[in-house]
Enzyme design. Structure first.
Site, PDB file in Angstrom:
ATOM      1  N   CYS A  32       0.820  -1.222   0.000  1.00 31.01           N
ATOM      2  CA  CYS A  32       0.000   0.000   0.000  1.00 31.01           C
ATOM      3  C   CYS A  32       0.850   1.266   0.000  1.00 31.01           C
ATOM      4  CB  CYS A  32      -0.962   0.001   1.185  1.00 31.01           C
ATOM      5  SG  CYS A  32      -0.147  -0.198   2.783  1.00 31.01           S
ATOM      6  N   HIS A 129      -0.836   0.671   7.104  1.00 28.89           N
ATOM      7  CA  HIS A 129      -1.596   1.042   5.900  1.00 28.89           C
ATOM      8  C   HIS A 129      -1.397   2.511   5.544  1.00 28.89           C
ATOM      9  CE1 HIS A 129      -4.382   0.485   2.708  1.00 28.89           C
ATOM     10  NE2 HIS A 129      -5.201   1.410   3.156  1.00 28.89           N
ATOM     11  N   ASN A 144      -7.439   5.614  -1.641  1.00 30.37           N
ATOM     12  CA  ASN A 144      -7.092   4.434  -0.850  1.00 30.37           C
ATOM     13  C   ASN A 144      -7.066   3.215  -1.776  1.00 30.37           C
ATOM     14  OD1 ASN A 144      -6.943   2.309   0.987  1.00 30.37           O
ATOM     15  ND2 ASN A 144      -8.389   3.243   2.423  1.00 30.37           N
TER      16      ASN A 144
END
Length: 259
Positions: A32, A129, A144
């Protein structure tokens, strides 16, 4: 009916064109951090190999600084883990090498309306994250990597969303040096927030429905496996009982014979 169908089809197609104009990497493995900074710059400018090299260089520096300490215990990298999660230091160096700068949001919060006037993007982190929030044209999007598509954020909701992330203990950085997104003009001319949100919410619901179906299939499989295991255990127990009964009969017969 045909007119309604044609209209819906046009709306869906327009949303898909708008969605494709926005660069949005989806989640792969635990990368991520890579996805977030690529989503920020709106192109594939970084990769996990480049970031791994930076992490290795930072590790080496740390080893040199703390040489005596690390001689006594095994060194564990704080810059990347085995699954590919990169630290903020790695992302900061990667961005600096390309001319971008991370600045803690607290340094900006005294200025009103900075979200819409002075800033092109945010990088947000909680635990392992990373999330990118990006201005494209005159509109803001939550990019995201776990989202089904770019999520539109109105000016009002952007402020609320940032405050919400702060309350959830996210570390938030303003990213300086970002150029105006290449798709900005196209988005300004073709983006309809109301229509986009309606179609986006449909996608979210479809994803939830699919995930629920997959979860149900998984639970059914688990139940089936548990039942099969239970039946096998019962069969084994019954076999043991039968074997014990047979052995007991032999003992009794021997006892009678001996008498």
């Amino acid at each position: 009916a045909n007119k309604t169908y044609t209209k819906k089809k046009k709306i869906k197609k327009k949303m898909e064109i708008v969605e494709r104009a926005i660069y949005h990497e989806k989640q792969k493995e635990a990368l991520c951090g890579v996805h977030a900074i690529n989503n920020l710059v709106q192109k594939e400018e970084f990769n996990e190999f480049e970031l791994a090299k930076i992490a290795q260089e930072l590790d080496q520096r740390e080893k040199e600084i703390m040489k005596e300490t690390y001689n006594k215990k095994k060194f564990e990298s704080s810059n990347v883990d085995n699954s590919g999660n990169f630290s903020v230091d790695v992302l900061r160096v990667a961005l600096q090498q390309k001319g971008y700068k991370l600045i803690p949001i607290q340094k900006f919060e005294q200025h009103e309306n900075f979200y819409n006037e002075k800033v092109e993007g945010f990088l947000c982190n909680l635990a392992e994250h990373w999330i990118a929030i990006r201005k494209i044209g005159k509109y803001w999007f939550n990019l995201n990597s776990t989202k089904v598509a770019p999520e539109y954020l109105s000016d009002t909701y952007l402020t609320i969303f940032i405050k919400q992330l702060e309350q959830e203990k996210y570390t938030i950085y303003v990213v300086e040096g970002l150029k105006k997104a290449g798709a900005g003009t196209f988005i300004n001319n073709n983006f309809d927030p109301t229509t986009y949100l309606r179609e986006y919410n449909k996608k979210v619901e479809e994803k939830k429905k699919k995930e629920n179906q997959l979860h149900q299939i998984y639970m059914n499989n688990q139940l089936q496996m548990a039942l099969q295991a239970s039946m096998m255990t019962n069969n084994n127990n019954n076999q043991m009982v039968d074997d014990n009964d047979e052995e007991l009969q032999k003992v009794l017969q021997r006892s009678l014979y001996e008498k």
